[in-house]
Write a protein that holds these residues in place. Structure first.
Motif, PDB file in Angstrom:
ATOM      1  N   LYS A 234      -8.307   2.610  -2.251  1.00 54.35           N
ATOM      2  CA  LYS A 234      -7.050   3.187  -1.756  1.00 54.35           C
ATOM      3  C   LYS A 234      -6.744   4.521  -2.440  1.00 54.35           C
ATOM      4  O   LYS A 234      -6.289   5.476  -1.806  1.00 54.35           O
ATOM      5  N   THR A 235      -7.029   4.605  -3.746  1.00 57.47           N
ATOM      6  CA  THR A 235      -6.671   5.793  -4.522  1.00 57.47           C
ATOM      7  C   THR A 235      -7.634   6.952  -4.296  1.00 57.47           C
ATOM      8  O   THR A 235      -7.216   8.103  -4.144  1.00 57.47           O
TER       9      THR A 235
ATOM     10  N   PRO B 271      -8.769   7.812   0.333  1.00 51.62           N
ATOM     11  CA  PRO B 271      -7.632   7.564   1.233  1.00 51.62           C
ATOM     12  C   PRO B 271      -7.943   7.826   2.709  1.00 51.62           C
ATOM     13  O   PRO B 271      -7.316   7.231   3.582  1.00 51.62           O
TER      14      PRO B 271
ATOM     15  N   SER C 254      -8.041  -1.270  -5.110  1.00 49.32           N
ATOM     16  CA  SER C 254      -7.180  -0.230  -5.657  1.00 49.32           C
ATOM     17  C   SER C 254      -7.900   1.112  -5.722  1.00 49.32           C
ATOM     18  O   SER C 254      -7.349   2.157  -5.360  1.00 49.32           O
TER      19      SER C 254
ATOM     20  N   THR D 247     -10.813  -0.353   1.893  1.00 46.89           N
ATOM     21  CA  THR D 247     -10.095  -1.407   1.166  1.00 46.89           C
ATOM     22  C   THR D 247     -10.424  -2.803   1.693  1.00 46.89           C
ATOM     23  O   THR D 247     -10.119  -3.797   1.036  1.00 46.89           O
TER      24      THR D 247
ATOM     25  N   ASN E  88       0.873   4.437  -6.768  1.00 45.26           N
ATOM     26  CA  ASN E  88       0.505   3.395  -5.814  1.00 45.26           C
ATOM     27  C   ASN E  88       0.974   2.029  -6.311  1.00 45.26           C
ATOM     28  O   ASN E  88       0.668   1.622  -7.434  1.00 45.26           O
TER      29      ASN E  88
ATOM     30  N   LEU F  11       0.816  -1.221   0.000  1.00 42.62           N
ATOM     31  CA  LEU F  11       0.000   0.000   0.000  1.00 42.62           C
ATOM     32  C   LEU F  11       0.851   1.273   0.000  1.00 42.62           C
ATOM     33  O   LEU F  11       0.333   2.362   0.223  1.00 42.62           O
ATOM     34  N   SER F  12       2.136   1.131  -0.254  1.00 47.18           N
ATOM     35  CA  SER F  12       3.002   2.307  -0.318  1.00 47.18           C
ATOM     36  C   SER F  12       3.054   2.864  -1.738  1.00 47.18           C
ATOM     37  O   SER F  12       2.381   2.353  -2.641  1.00 47.18           O
ATOM     38  N   GLU F  13       3.859   3.916  -1.926  1.00 49.15           N
ATOM     39  CA  GLU F  13       3.968   4.571  -3.229  1.00 49.15           C
ATOM     40  C   GLU F  13       5.422   4.638  -3.677  1.00 49.15           C
ATOM     41  O   GLU F  13       6.338   4.668  -2.853  1.00 49.15           O
TER      42      GLU F  13
ATOM     43  N   ASN G 149      -1.682  -0.349  -7.545  1.00 54.00           N
ATOM     44  CA  ASN G 149      -2.138  -0.146  -8.927  1.00 54.00           C
ATOM     45  C   ASN G 149      -1.224  -0.849  -9.918  1.00 54.00           C
ATOM     46  O   ASN G 149      -1.685  -1.420 -10.917  1.00 54.00           O
TER      47      ASN G 149
END
Length: 320
Positions: free
Chosen positions: A284-285, A288, A281, A294, A48, A41-43, A51
């Motif tokens: 989460k996007t 937030p 997804s 989720t 993301n 779940l990090s970027e 994704n």
């Protein structure tokens, strides 16, 4: 070298075959050691990771599709139209009604609605095959519902919860297009240009796709461990109801539409199997601040594959 290739094929086939067991193990591990999957779940550079992982899954779906899958829509328009219409009418309404009846909080409501408004999942094609349904119809329904998802998923979500929870449907349209259409189109193009190569990839990609879904589920479950423990009974009960009600209504819709037995099985399975990774997804996007949004998608993913494998056996043995 040949022995290593054969071994890899076997490993990926085992992952594909026993996906429902592996996803349950992933859930158990993520509950015991949730930090193992924090990276999901990090970027990375503002993107993301979840994704990107979902893009891998949908790319593998694209490599299994052919132009004929879309031509089949015109050969058998009634069954496809019935199935896809039910996908985007019945499933969202079931989710909305259940969320209202059980007075779910905002996060779980959003998650459940997204499970209902996303397109069918690729696992439905496998379960349809195991259940003795119409595989060609299943593939066509999955393909068509997925292509329509950039428009219909944000629109239906807006209609159901837009007056309660603010989000940007245009941004969601762009997300679905980027996450879904681009990877699938890339896979479809690769299959069109290099069919022999994609046929060879077929020994590996379904297993890879299954493994990636397990990682996504583990990441979401681990990140929401406490919330799941707090509300597990309610959300699990709602998801089980959503699953079986949708499958039952799939049979009802198919019956009144005059479909044959194999087509009815297919519509029922297609209706119950959702692209829950996409719902996770999108949650989460675009939501937030609602961390529990989720959770329904992750739990639904684990449940639909476990229950689907058992139901496929029962269909095959007693109904088809």
């Amino acid at each position: 070298m040949m022995d290593k290739v054969i071994l890899m094929k076997r490993i990926f086939k085992v992952i594909e075959k026993y996906f429902f067991i592996i996803v349950i193990l992933a859930v158990i591990i993520s509950m015991i050691e949730p930090k193992l999957f924090n990276w999901v779940l990090s970027e990375v550079n503002g993107i993301n990771i979840i994704n990107l992982l979902l893009g891998v899954v949908l790319f593998t779906m694209g490599t299994t599709l052919k132009v004929d899958n879309f031509v089949n829509v015109f050969r058998n328009p009634k069954a496809v139209a019935v199935g896809v219409s039910a996908q985007y009418i019945v499933m969202p309404l079931i989710a909305f009604v259940l969320a209202s009846l059980f007075s779910l909080d905002a996060g779980l409501t959003v998650g459940l609605i997204l499970v209902g408004t996303v397109p069918g999942g690729t696992a439905s094609d496998v379960i349809t095959f195991l259940a003795g349904g119409d595989v060609a119809l299943s593939v066509s329904m999955t393909a068509v519902s997925t292509v329509l998802s950039p428009l219909l998923t944000p629109l239906i979500t807006l209609l159901l919860i837009g007056n309660q929870i603010h989000f940007d449907p245009v941004a969601m349209f762009i997300s679905v297009f980027q996450i879904v259409i681009i990877p699938i189109a890339t896979g479809l193009l690769l299959n069109y240009k290099f069919p022999t190569f994609c046929e060879k990839l077929g020994d590996y990609l379904p297993g890879l796709s299954s493994l990636v879904v397990c990682i996504i589920v583990a990441g979401v479950i681990g990140a929401n461990k406490q919330a799941i423990l707090t509300s597990f009974g309610v959300i699990m009960g709602v998801i089980v109801l959503q699953y079986f009600i949708s499958m039952g209504l799939g049979f009802v819709v198919g019956h009144f539409a005059g479909l044959n037995k194999k087509q009815m099985i297919t519509v029922a399975i297609e209706l119950a199997f959702q692209n829950s990774g996409l719902s996770t997804s999108l949650a989460k996007t675009h939501f937030p601040s609602l961390t529990q949004a989720t959770v329904p998608g992750a739990i639904y993913s684990a449940w639909q594959n476990l229950a689907g494998s058992i139901i496929a056996y029962l269909y095959k043995r007693y109904y088809s």
